[in-house]
Design a protein around this motif. Structure first.
Motif, PDB file in Angstrom:
ATOM      1  N   TRP A 182      11.587   4.912 -11.185  1.00  0.00           N
ATOM      2  CA  TRP A 182      10.829   3.835 -10.555  1.00  0.00           C
ATOM      3  C   TRP A 182      11.734   2.873  -9.790  1.00  0.00           C
ATOM      4  O   TRP A 182      11.353   2.341  -8.740  1.00  0.00           O
ATOM      5  N   GLY A 183      12.930   2.648 -10.317  1.00  0.00           N
ATOM      6  CA  GLY A 183      13.867   1.774  -9.608  1.00  0.00           C
ATOM      7  C   GLY A 183      14.264   2.349  -8.267  1.00  0.00           C
ATOM      8  O   GLY A 183      14.296   1.632  -7.253  1.00  0.00           O
ATOM      9  N   THR A 184      14.556   3.653  -8.256  1.00  0.00           N
ATOM     10  CA  THR A 184      14.928   4.316  -6.995  1.00  0.00           C
ATOM     11  C   THR A 184      13.771   4.313  -6.015  1.00  0.00           C
ATOM     12  O   THR A 184      13.945   4.052  -4.815  1.00  0.00           O
ATOM     13  N   TRP A 185      12.572   4.619  -6.520  1.00  0.00           N
ATOM     14  CA  TRP A 185      11.397   4.638  -5.650  1.00  0.00           C
ATOM     15  C   TRP A 185      11.152   3.260  -5.031  1.00  0.00           C
ATOM     16  O   TRP A 185      10.867   3.147  -3.831  1.00  0.00           O
ATOM     17  N   PHE A 214       0.807  -1.213   0.000  1.00  0.00           N
ATOM     18  CA  PHE A 214       0.000   0.000   0.000  1.00  0.00           C
ATOM     19  C   PHE A 214       0.849   1.278   0.000  1.00  0.00           C
ATOM     20  O   PHE A 214       0.349   2.351  -0.363  1.00  0.00           O
ATOM     21  N   SER A 215       2.105   1.186   0.410  1.00  0.00           N
ATOM     22  CA  SER A 215       2.952   2.385   0.426  1.00  0.00           C
ATOM     23  C   SER A 215       3.606   2.650  -0.921  1.00  0.00           C
ATOM     24  O   SER A 215       4.293   3.649  -1.090  1.00  0.00           O
ATOM     25  N   PHE A 216       3.389   1.782  -1.897  1.00  0.00           N
ATOM     26  CA  PHE A 216       4.127   1.831  -3.154  1.00  0.00           C
ATOM     27  C   PHE A 216       3.716   2.935  -4.132  1.00  0.00           C
ATOM     28  O   PHE A 216       4.547   3.403  -4.910  1.00  0.00           O
ATOM     29  N   PRO A 217       2.450   3.413  -4.183  1.00  0.00           N
ATOM     30  CA  PRO A 217       2.092   4.466  -5.151  1.00  0.00           C
ATOM     31  C   PRO A 217       3.009   5.679  -5.039  1.00  0.00           C
ATOM     32  O   PRO A 217       3.367   6.095  -3.936  1.00  0.00           O
ATOM     33  N   ARG A 218       3.370   6.258  -6.197  1.00  0.00           N
ATOM     34  CA  ARG A 218       4.287   7.402  -6.198  1.00  0.00           C
ATOM     35  C   ARG A 218       3.622   8.681  -5.702  1.00  0.00           C
ATOM     36  O   ARG A 218       4.290   9.576  -5.166  1.00  0.00           O
ATOM     37  N   THR A 219       2.318   8.810  -5.894  1.00  0.00           N
ATOM     38  CA  THR A 219       1.615  10.023  -5.489  1.00  0.00           C
ATOM     39  C   THR A 219       0.684   9.727  -4.317  1.00  0.00           C
ATOM     40  O   THR A 219       0.194   8.599  -4.166  1.00  0.00           O
ATOM     41  N   LEU A 220       0.427  10.740  -3.521  1.00  0.00           N
ATOM     42  CA  LEU A 220      -0.496  10.572  -2.399  1.00  0.00           C
ATOM     43  C   LEU A 220      -1.922  10.364  -2.874  1.00  0.00           C
ATOM     44  O   LEU A 220      -2.752   9.799  -2.153  1.00  0.00           O
ATOM     45  N   ASP A 221      -2.230  10.823  -4.080  1.00  0.00           N
ATOM     46  CA  ASP A 221      -3.561  10.588  -4.632  1.00  0.00           C
ATOM     47  C   ASP A 221      -3.821   9.087  -4.742  1.00  0.00           C
ATOM     48  O   ASP A 221      -4.946   8.626  -4.548  1.00  0.00           O
ATOM     49  N   GLY A 222      -2.770   8.327  -5.038  1.00  0.00           N
ATOM     50  CA  GLY A 222      -2.927   6.886  -5.126  1.00  0.00           C
ATOM     51  C   GLY A 222      -3.225   6.236  -3.794  1.00  0.00           C
ATOM     52  O   GLY A 222      -3.756   5.119  -3.740  1.00  0.00           O
ATOM     53  N   LEU A 223      -2.893   6.920  -2.706  1.00  0.00           N
ATOM     54  CA  LEU A 223      -3.182   6.414  -1.367  1.00  0.00           C
ATOM     55  C   LEU A 223      -4.449   7.005  -0.767  1.00  0.00           C
ATOM     56  O   LEU A 223      -5.024   6.435   0.155  1.00  0.00           O
ATOM     57  N   SER A 224      -4.881   8.147  -1.285  1.00  0.00           N
ATOM     58  CA  SER A 224      -5.967   8.890  -0.644  1.00  0.00           C
ATOM     59  C   SER A 224      -7.271   8.104  -0.620  1.00  0.00           C
ATOM     60  O   SER A 224      -8.013   8.145   0.370  1.00  0.00           O
ATOM     61  N   ASN A 229      13.907  14.976 -14.621  1.00  0.00           N
ATOM     62  CA  ASN A 229      12.937  14.253 -15.427  1.00  0.00           C
ATOM     63  C   ASN A 229      12.403  13.019 -14.710  1.00  0.00           C
ATOM     64  O   ASN A 229      11.274  12.586 -14.947  1.00  0.00           O
ATOM     65  N   HIS A 230      13.192  12.466 -13.801  1.00  0.00           N
ATOM     66  CA  HIS A 230      12.792  11.236 -13.117  1.00  0.00           C
ATOM     67  C   HIS A 230      11.633  11.465 -12.149  1.00  0.00           C
ATOM     68  O   HIS A 230      10.935  10.513 -11.790  1.00  0.00           O
ATOM     69  N   LEU A 231      11.422  12.709 -11.735  1.00  0.00           N
ATOM     70  CA  LEU A 231      10.355  12.999 -10.785  1.00  0.00           C
ATOM     71  C   LEU A 231       8.986  12.866 -11.438  1.00  0.00           C
ATOM     72  O   LEU A 231       8.045  12.333 -10.834  1.00  0.00           O
ATOM     73  N   ALA A 275       8.584   8.796   4.380  1.00  0.00           N
ATOM     74  CA  ALA A 275      10.041   8.674   4.503  1.00  0.00           C
ATOM     75  C   ALA A 275      10.690   8.523   3.136  1.00  0.00           C
ATOM     76  O   ALA A 275      11.704   9.164   2.833  1.00  0.00           O
ATOM     77  N   ALA A 276      10.101   7.674   2.279  1.00  0.00           N
ATOM     78  CA  ALA A 276      10.652   7.471   0.942  1.00  0.00           C
ATOM     79  C   ALA A 276      10.508   8.724   0.083  1.00  0.00           C
ATOM     80  O   ALA A 276      11.418   9.090  -0.673  1.00  0.00           O
ATOM     81  N   LYS A 277       9.383   9.416   0.198  1.00  0.00           N
ATOM     82  CA  LYS A 277       9.115  10.590  -0.626  1.00  0.00           C
ATOM     83  C   LYS A 277      10.108  11.713  -0.330  1.00  0.00           C
ATOM     84  O   LYS A 277      10.558  12.410  -1.248  1.00  0.00           O
ATOM     85  N   LEU A 278      10.451  11.907   0.927  1.00  0.00           N
ATOM     86  CA  LEU A 278      11.406  12.963   1.273  1.00  0.00           C
ATOM     87  C   LEU A 278      12.745  12.728   0.581  1.00  0.00           C
ATOM     88  O   LEU A 278      13.309  13.654  -0.025  1.00  0.00           O
ATOM     89  N   ILE A 279      13.246  11.504   0.655  1.00  0.00           N
ATOM     90  CA  ILE A 279      14.538  11.206   0.027  1.00  0.00           C
ATOM     91  C   ILE A 279      14.425  11.256  -1.488  1.00  0.00           C
ATOM     92  O   ILE A 279      15.322  11.761  -2.183  1.00  0.00           O
ATOM     93  N   PHE A 280      13.326  10.775  -2.034  1.00  0.00           N
ATOM     94  CA  PHE A 280      13.121  10.780  -3.487  1.00  0.00           C
ATOM     95  C   PHE A 280      13.133  12.203  -4.035  1.00  0.00           C
ATOM     96  O   PHE A 280      13.761  12.483  -5.064  1.00  0.00           O
TER      97      PHE A 280
END
Length: 456
Positions: free
Chosen positions: A346-349, A176-186, A336-338, A323-328
């Protein structure tokens, strides 16, 4: 060259900003562009959240297993002081939320507490507050894993190894923590909020139908300082979620609606915490344990824990995501990776999400005093993020953005005094909270009650 002339756009003062200027002077001006910039032509869009969904995210993150310790606080200090403290901290948290939101509006380039720390204290502030955010988020994820461990143990009558329950719970938390955006978790947070709301209601009904025989429910008690402050930290940390506010607001379509979300959160949390603490403590008495669901009869405890599981999962996922988003963002801001579906991005995330969840799991099962360490992390960081540093934000901006320096403080003496007291309160909670938790750890080791690591 930075133009000293102030231009106002609505409520928030906006200064011309030179991204190449990293001098101390430039830390005190606000950026023209926000964290994610113009996303019109990007593949991955972050700024999609409405204030209603942000309110749901805030409630799902903050109103979680922390509330289950509130009735036990009443058993230490008494019902009345506990209720007064819960209500006061709810009002106090609303005030600090307002200060955080205003700071974010004044500095749209701020994405997290590390960015805010850079504006206030330079490079050292950025590194300390960034590290504190990641550490606290990882520990909070571990705390949710322990809550899930308890819930699964109760539901299965503890037929399996506790470490195995934690591992089972860690898998969906990771997913559940995997989506890149908070919208995916909302959207997942909607059932999360419903689950903790219904679970609390079920818990209160169970307590009301099955009051503890021979119970004593004290209105006032006189505990020792250590016991009293431990009980005080329960409601303090039950509100400890402001460290995510900047990250949440950064992904809003309209950040100026952020206070609507904050008012919704604080109003719901304060009212719900108060009712839950009163009802549960009243019917289960001063001996109610933490988490309070464990004081209920078995059938009711299973029902309450079972219903609360979605909330424990999503809250843990939100913390790991943070935690992951801050470092990302630290690695790929303005790259461009953002905003694109790149292998590097995606690999880094993926690696970051795995690291945060793995660290939480290892800490939760491998450190016997982990529950105490959560208290220390909360004392060291949450005391500042939720309370103290908000006062510093107002003091800083009123000085630097008004163009009047210290005269701005004299023009608004009430706000200045409140901001100073807020900063002092954060310091007191930090020092006193750390002291009492360390003393509890020493007492636990002296009594031999600390189990070995990785115990089944």
């Amino acid at each position: 060259m930075i133009d000293e002339k102030i231009r106002y756009d609505g409520e928030a003062p906006i200064y011309p900003y030179n991204e190449e200027d990293t001098s101390a002077r430039n830390r005190h001006v606000t950026g023209e562009r926000d964290v994610f910039g113009n996303e019109e032509n990007h593949q991955i869009k972050y700024k999609t959240l409405s204030w209603q969904l942000v309110a749901v995210l805030m409630i799902a993150e903050i109103v979680s297993n922390g509330m289950l310790s509130l009735p036990s606080s009443g058993g230490v200090v008494g019902l009345v002081p506990n209720v007064i403290l819960i209500v006061f901290l709810g009002i106090f948290g609303t005030f600090t939320a307002y200060l955080l939101v205003q700071f974010k509006l004044n500095h749209p380039e701020v994405h997290n507490m590390g960015d805010a720390g850079y504006i206030l204290f330079g490079v050292v502030g950025r590194e300390v507050l960034s590290a504190g955010t990641v550490i606290f988020a990882v520990f909070a994820t571990g705390g949710q894993l322990l809550a899930g461990q308890i819930a699964l143990g109760v539901l299965s009558d503890s037929k399996l190894c506790l470490m195995l329950y934690t591992g089972i719970f860690a898998i969906p938390t990771l997913i559940f923590s995997f989506p890149r955006t908070l919208d995916g978790l909302s959207w997942l947070c909607i059932p999360s909020v419903l689950s903790i709301l219904i679970a609390g209601i079920v818990g209160m009904i169970g307590a009301g139908i099955n009051p503890l025989e021979g119970r004593t429910t004290s209105l006032f008690l006189q505990p020792t300082f250590v016991n009293a402050f431990v009980s005080v930290t329960n409601p303090v940390f039950a509100y400890a979620g402001h460290f995510m506010f900047f990250i949440l607001i950064s992904e809003m379509r309209n950040p100026r609606d952020a206070m609507k979300a904050a008012y919704t959160l604080q109003g719901f949390a304060t009212a719900y915490y108060t009712v839950f603490a009163i009802v549960t403590h009243w019917y289960l008495g001063d001996g109610v344990v933490s988490p309070s669901f464990s004081s209920l009869p078995t059938v009711w405890a299973k029902a309450a824990y079972g219903i609360a599981i979605p909330n424990f999962l999503i809250a843990g996922s939100l913390y790991a995501h943070t935690a992951a988003k801050l470092i990302f963002l630290r690695l790929f801001r303005n790259s461009n990776h953002l905003h694109s579906h790149t292998i590097v991005g995606w690999g880094t995330w993926t690696i970051l999400i795995l690291i945060m969840n793995a660290a939480s799991f290892v800490l939760a099962v491998g450190v016997p005093i982990f529950s105490y360490l959560i208290g220390i992390a909360a004392s060291l960081f949450a005391s500042w993020y939720t309370y103290g540093i908000a006062g510093a934000f107002w003091i800083h901006d009123s000085y630097h953005l008004s163009g009047q320096g210290s005269w701005a403080w004299r023009r608004k003496p009430v706000m200045f005094v409140l901001s100073v007291l807020t900063f002092v309160a954060g310091g007191f909670i930090c020092v006193a909270g750390t002291y009492v938790i360390v003393k509890l750890i020493i007492d636990a080791y002296d009594s031999g009650s600390v189990p070995p690591p990785f115990q089944c």
